[in-house]
Scaffold this active site. Structure first.
Site, PDB file in Angstrom:
ATOM      1  N   TYR B 217      58.581   9.618 -24.864  1.00 32.24           N
ATOM      2  CA  TYR B 217      59.638  10.150 -24.768  1.00 32.24           C
ATOM      3  C   TYR B 217      60.034  10.471 -23.232  1.00 32.24           C
ATOM      4  O   TYR B 217      59.052  11.389 -22.613  1.00 32.24           O
ATOM      5  CB  TYR B 217      59.983  11.591 -25.567  1.00 32.24           C
ATOM      6  CG  TYR B 217      60.741  12.671 -25.111  1.00 32.24           C
ATOM      7  CD1 TYR B 217      60.718  13.798 -24.683  1.00 32.24           C
ATOM      8  CD2 TYR B 217      62.210  12.146 -24.877  1.00 32.24           C
ATOM      9  CE1 TYR B 217      61.461  14.827 -24.325  1.00 32.24           C
ATOM     10  CE2 TYR B 217      63.010  13.214 -24.516  1.00 32.24           C
ATOM     11  CZ  TYR B 217      62.667  14.483 -24.493  1.00 32.24           C
ATOM     12  OH  TYR B 217      63.692  15.440 -23.847  1.00 32.24           O
ATOM     13  N   ASP B 302      53.555  17.219 -31.125  1.00 33.27           N
ATOM     14  CA  ASP B 302      55.243  17.498 -31.009  1.00 33.27           C
ATOM     15  C   ASP B 302      55.586  16.776 -32.468  1.00 33.27           C
ATOM     16  O   ASP B 302      55.745  15.708 -32.575  1.00 33.27           O
ATOM     17  CB  ASP B 302      55.563  16.872 -30.046  1.00 33.27           C
ATOM     18  CG  ASP B 302      57.036  16.857 -29.835  1.00 33.27           C
ATOM     19  OD1 ASP B 302      57.871  16.421 -28.869  1.00 33.27           O
ATOM     20  OD2 ASP B 302      57.900  17.654 -30.651  1.00 33.27           O
ATOM     21  N   LYS B 340      66.600  18.450 -33.520  1.00 32.41           N
ATOM     22  CA  LYS B 340      66.766  17.214 -34.330  1.00 32.41           C
ATOM     23  C   LYS B 340      66.751  17.535 -35.764  1.00 32.41           C
ATOM     24  O   LYS B 340      68.009  17.061 -36.453  1.00 32.41           O
ATOM     25  CB  LYS B 340      65.377  16.284 -34.117  1.00 32.41           C
ATOM     26  CG  LYS B 340      65.095  16.480 -32.509  1.00 32.41           C
ATOM     27  CD  LYS B 340      65.867  15.525 -31.772  1.00 32.41           C
ATOM     28  CE  LYS B 340      65.525  15.671 -30.494  1.00 32.41           C
ATOM     29  NZ  LYS B 340      66.443  15.071 -29.449  1.00 32.41           N
TER      30      LYS B 340
END
Lengths: 474, 501
Positions: B217, B302, B340
């Protein structure tokens, strides 16, 4: 604990100072009018609880603001997805308007130069990250807000060099004090990047004079460094004289300086709604700068502490309601002034003086005459007595790096008027009993116990017990 | 440059003549060059005339140090504002300026570059309309008196306990209830980026490094490096392995770092991964724990997309593995957030979940730099406590994600664009290497540019994600509706045709 970083294991978060210790004791034995009337009264927390009713009534009358609606239409989706670090435009516009109003509309602010952060703590740390590298230093006039030791130094690895101010001139910053601090930094091989002032001051409650601001501006220009003005208490000035609070923005304007001038670019302002609006829980902070690079870098860094879009929207509605903000500012100031008058006269009644001030949620109290000796040990001793015996949590000057022992910051806006009166009564009783104790000691002459001294000691003990509250001490 | 030095040289007769004239000449030349360069690059437009006036005084301090303000700023500030925006950010900017709308702006930019889920926001909005009033701003429920004190005053910086409890419940629910989370092991932050940054500050010193499997990311570059100064060492994953992580690659990266004198303090893995969307098997999680133990480093996991699984594979949280097996927990930290799985990036909710008491204690103190707005916490407590709604939401959202993923990937396949198999997240990892002119970063960026500015589609190029192979692009499909897919395909088709011609 080599497993963690140096920052994790060091002590520069300053959380072990007495400022926080008092807080902890308070949490263990908090005063409550009904359930714990002999508990510790919190006078160490600079929170503004005086005008909640005004905020509540506004929200009750404007349900759309908290209801994710604009003109009756739901904008929930828009807010739920809004994570632009440039901030909600309607909020920034409303906020700069409010900032201008607080300054008597004498200056205006450009929303594109404002960076929003989750609280002033985040704003001040972010600004330091933008202005200084690890190992560099900032000069701060003493006494200063204890939180700066953590906010400005901890993760940024920047040093603070104090500018010594004294009560002999009401703690005003002088040219020689500035130069002296600069030299001291130089001797420590520290590169000074700027000066940080808090105007209105915490813990003093005083506002900077025009001469002071001019002096500071000349100083930073001469040394080619920055000036950070933390104006978080700008809306709490309660002196009715209109030009008492002067923002550094105003002084720059009065010098006819363009926003693009070298000097203007070196002056940065910090703000928050935690004190003026009494909304610390909302986490709204901001930094304002004329330097594009600072604004650009700080905006990107603000990703680490953005304000919830829900909160931005709610406050944009509130702050754009100019009728409300005008009324709020005036009423809030009235209430603060009222509290200030109460506490000053209450303390005077107990033979305690305060530094004359006209802003803030606290006053700077002179208890030097109550110290057993002119030392910080004596100040700590007195502080502990006040915490554990008088049951008041106030902030000792040492925690604020004051150079003179005996000064304490006492908050007056985070409790009801009744509680304040009780606190003042407790102080009076404490001072009276201390005086009586001194008199008794004086009368008995030597350390031999005479029956008369035993009697007066007993009387003192009985009096103290009866004045401390209705419940037996826990 | 007078006669003195050359004369000395003649007297000493050792080539001193040459050196004696050459060295001062050289110095003077370089000084002139330096002055010329500094005069030519004023970073601030202020007072150019005054600097000209000062020029004759060659030893003036103001000349030798540039007058412009960037010299006064920190190196972090100057580097972040001077650095050109990576395509990840640049693409987003372009998309925001000219957003696509089927009716009002049909030629606008379709943003497939931001991993935001719009597929199920209607469900949340419905809930807000029905229940929102009572949950907002501390209202005592059903027309009771509004009390602002509970939300306005200072609250614990690391989050309200009641909010932590609600979040712990949500995390458990979203991960299939196979793991439970303890609220007292949580520190809440204003967004997951802040959570990652705080962990960087806690677990490593400036100049140390984290191993991060690539492609990764793009935001990590900022979250980890910017202020904490921790380095990222990418651990290469390849298409031949479907970009799956291997312990041997980790080991190799660790050793290389050691040779370079870089101290590795931890591994950061994303599960489900971003940009690929794969999930780590239970075995891989065990192997990672073994690896971390062997090297005495931390693991940051994560799991922000944990509730957005659209594939058939079972998601296993690191929390679940630690519950069931006996590993050293002190080195494991999980990051989560509501941006998210609950599509609420605007509300800024991030979580650090750690098993290490010391880390929690420090993170708690650092949370004051990044606290969540209290009214938002209250609002979310209500929503997350509505278990029936949450369960329905999770179920429906998964169905919609799966459908959109399947439709989008098969549409791309028809164009000859293959995607790596992914099981979670909002994106697919597409192989457009067949479309790039030269197999290089340049070629890839050329395609990115064409897609953005000609086809008006914003996607994220693999180089922005530090992918070692060229031509891969991350395409998010969760901001699209069913009707948008043919539009996307048509536009990509046009680009393909221009390449063929």
């Amino acid at each position: 604990m080599k497993f963690l970083s140096r920052k994790a294991t060091c002590n520069s978060h300053g959380q072990d100072s007495s400022y926080f210790l008092g807080w902890q004791e308070y949490e263990k034995n908090a005063y409550d009018e009904i359930t714990n009337p002999s508990g510790i009264i919190q006078m160490g927390l600079a929170e503004n609880q005086l005008s909640f009713d005004l905020l509540e009534s506004w929200m009750a009358n404007n349900p759309d603001a908290a209801g994710f609606k604009r003109n009756g239409q739901s904008i929930f989706r828009e807010l739920a997805l809004f994570q632009d670090y440039h901030g909600l435009p309607e909020f920034k516009n409303a906020l700069v308007q409010f900032m201008s109003q607080i300054r008597g509309n004498k200056v205006t602010f450009d929303p594109s130069k404002l960076v929003l952060t989750a609280g002033a703590t985040s704003a001040s740390e972010t600004l330091i990250f933008c202005l200084a590298n690890p190992g560099e230093a900032f000069l701060l006039p003493t006494p200063y807000y204890p939180g700066f030791d953590r906010d400005l130094k901890w993760r940024t690895e920047v040093e603070i060099v104090p500018i010594h101010c004294s009560s002999s001139n009401n703690f005003i910053v002088t040219k020689s004090a500035l130069e002296d601090a600069y030299q001291r930094a130089h001797k420590r091989n520290l590169k000074v990047k700027g000066v940080v002032i808090t105007n209105p001051s915490n813990p003093l409650g005083t506002t900077s004079t025009r001469q002071e601001l001019d002096l500071l501006l000349d100083f930073v220009q001469d040394k080619n460094i920055h000036l950070i003005s933390d104006e978080i208490y700008s809306g709490t000035h309660f002196n009715s004289s209109p030009n008492k609070f002067i923002s550094v923005a105003q002084v720059l304007k009065d010098r006819n300086l363009d926003d693009n001038s070298e000097l203007s670019k070196r002056v940065h302002i910090l703000y928050s709604l935690s004190k003026d609006l009494g909304l610390p829980g909302f986490r709204v902070g901001a930094l304002y700068s004329n330097d594009d690079t600072v604004v650009s870098a700080a905006t990107k860094m603000s990703s680490f502490g953005l304000i919830s879009s829900q909160t931005q929207y709610l406050l944009s509605c509130m702050l754009s309601d100019q009728k409300f903000t005008t009324h709020y500012i005036v009423e809030n100031q009235k209430r603060l002034k009222n509290r200030y008058d109460i506490i000053v006269s209450g303390l005077r009644n107990a033979g305690i003086g305060v530094l004359p001030s006209d802003a803030g949620l606290f006053c700077y109290v002179d208890m030097r005459h109550l110290l057993s000796s002119n030392t910080f040990e004596a100040e700590m001793e007195l502080w502990k007595k006040i915490l554990y015996q008088v049951k008041l949590n106030i902030s000792p000057g040492a925690a604020c790096h004051c150079t003179e022992p005996g000064w304490f910051r006492v908050c007056f806006a985070n409790m009801s008027e009744d509680t304040l009166s009780l606190a003042l009564q407790r102080i009076k009783d404490f001072v009276d009993s201390t005086k009586r104790g001194d008199e008794t000691r004086g009368a008995s002459g030597s350390s031999r116990y005479s029956s008369r001294s035993v009697m007066s000691l007993t009387k003192k003990w009985v009096l103290r017990l009866s004045s401390n509250g209705h419940e037996p001490e826990r | 440059m007078r006669v003195i030095v050359p004369l000395q040289g003649v007297v000493q007769g050792r080539g001193g003549l040459v050196l004696g004239s050459v060295i001062p000449c050289a110095l003077f030349y370089f000084l002139r060059l330096y002055l010329k360069r500094n005069r030519a690059s004023p970073a601030s437009p202020s007072s150019p005339s005054s600097s000209d006036l000062l020029l004759p005084r060659t030893h003036s301090r103001t000349l030798l140090s540039p007058r412009a303000s960037p010299a006064l700023l920190s190196s972090r500030a100057t580097s972040i504002s001077k650095a050109p925006d990576s395509p990840y950010y640049a693409g987003r900017k372009t998309a925001l300026r000219d957003p696509y709308h089927p009716l009002s702006n049909p030629h606008g930019v379709l943003d497939l570059g931001l991993a935001q889920n719009k597929l199920s926001l209607d469900l949340i909005e419905e809930w807000v309309v029905e229940n929102g009033r009572d949950s907002i701003v501390g209202g005592g429920g059903g027309g009771g008196e509004l009390s602002i004190e509970g939300i306005a005053t200072y609250q614990p910086f690391d989050g309200l306990l009641s909010f932590k409890v609600a979040l712990a419940g949500f995390m458990s629910e979203v991960m299939g209830r196979s793991v439970s989370f303890n609220p007292s092991q949580m520190v809440l932050t204003a967004g997951a980026s802040a959570a990652i940054e705080i962990l960087s500050f806690c677990l490593a010193d400036s100049g140390n490094a984290f191993l991060v499997p690539s492609p990764y990311y793009p935001g990590f570059d900022r979250d980890i490096k910017l202020r904490s100064g921790v380095e990222i060492i990418p651990v290469t994953c390849r298409s031949t392995d479907n970009f799956n992580l291997s312990i041997s690659a980790l080991d190799q990266a660790f050793n290389q770092a050691k040779k370079k004198g870089l101290k590795v303090r931890g591994v950061l893995i994303s599960n489900p991964s971003n940009p690929v969307g794969s999930i780590l098997s239970r075995d891989m999680l065990y192997s990672l724990l073994d690896f971390a133990q062997e090297k005495n480093i931390h693991i940051i996991c994560d799991e922000i997309f944990a509730g957005s699984i659209h594939g058939d594979e079972e998601f296993v949280s690191m929390g679940e593995v630690l519950d069931s097996a006996d590993f050293d927990r002190d080195r494991v930290h999980i990051v989560y957030g509501l941006s998210k799985d609950l599509s609420l990036p605007g509300f800024r909710v991030g979580v650090i979940y750690s098993f290490n008491e010391n880390v929690l204690a420090v993170a708690k103190k650092m949370a004051r730099f990044t606290s969540i707005s209290v009214p938002t916490q209250h609002f979310l407590i209500s929503m997350l406590s509505d278990t029936k709604f949450i369960q329905e939401y999770i179920k429906t959202n998964k169905v919609r994600l799966r459908k959109m993923y399947t439709d989008f990937v098969s549409a791309l396949k028809k164009l000859g664009i293959r995607c790596t198999k992914s099981s979670g997240g909002f994106y697919c990892w597409a192989d457009m290497s067949g479309l790039i002119r030269s197999y290089s970063e340049k070629g890839e960026l050329e395609l990115f540019d064409k897609l953005l500015n000609v086809a008006k589609i914003n996607v994220t190029p693999g180089s922005a994600c530090h992918c070692i192979e060229f031509g891969w692009f991350r395409c998010c499909f969760t901001t699209l509706t069913e009707k948008d897919i043919p539009v996307v395909i048509e536009r990509i088709q046009k680009v393909i045709e221009t390449y063929k011609s």
